[in-house]
Enzyme design. Structure first.
Site, PDB file in Angstrom:
ATOM      1  CG  LEU A  14      23.032  44.741  25.254  1.00  0.00           C
ATOM      2  CD1 LEU A  14      22.701  45.477  26.535  1.00  0.00           C
ATOM      3  CD2 LEU A  14      24.481  44.973  24.875  1.00  0.00           C
ATOM      4  CG  HIS A  15      21.266  38.277  23.439  1.00  0.00           C
ATOM      5  ND1 HIS A  15      20.758  37.669  24.548  1.00  0.00           N
ATOM      6  CD2 HIS A  15      20.337  39.161  23.038  1.00  0.00           C
ATOM      7  CE1 HIS A  15      19.561  38.156  24.801  1.00  0.00           C
ATOM      8  NE2 HIS A  15      19.277  39.064  23.904  1.00  0.00           N
ATOM      9  CB  ALA A  16      26.719  35.737  22.367  1.00  0.00           C
TER      10      ALA A  16
END
Length: 90
Positions: A14-16
């Site tokens: 769950l990044h960018a």
């Protein structure tokens, strides 16, 4: 309350970009939506800062939850975002 256990398949977790898509989908819902690491405290899935702060990674299990009419459909959409592998070279 409807809950769904989901394994993150995106190699970036769950990044960018994955987090932004997740938050955009959750934000459209007329209900409270949360996401949590397995056994952890739930955070507001409509907040990009909360979701990025969750720092969930590839292979981790998370719990997404929503309450209200249309919760199952919403969780289907969110689960699809989390369980979709990141394209090669991304």
């Amino acid at each position: 309350m409807t809950e769904r256990n989901v394994k993150i398949e995106s190699k970036v977790g769950l990044h960018a970009r994955p987090a932004a898509l997740f938050v955009q989908t959750a934000a459209k819902a007329p209900m409270d939506v949360t996401v949590a690491k397995r056994g952890g405290a739930p955070v507001n899935a409509k907040s990009i800062l909360a979701v990025l702060g969750l720092d969930a990674r590839h292979g981790e299990d998370v719990v997404i939850a929503a309450d209200g009419e249309g919760a199952d459909e919403l969780l289907d959409s969110l689960e699809a975002l989390l369980s979709k592998p990141e394209p090669e070279g991304a």
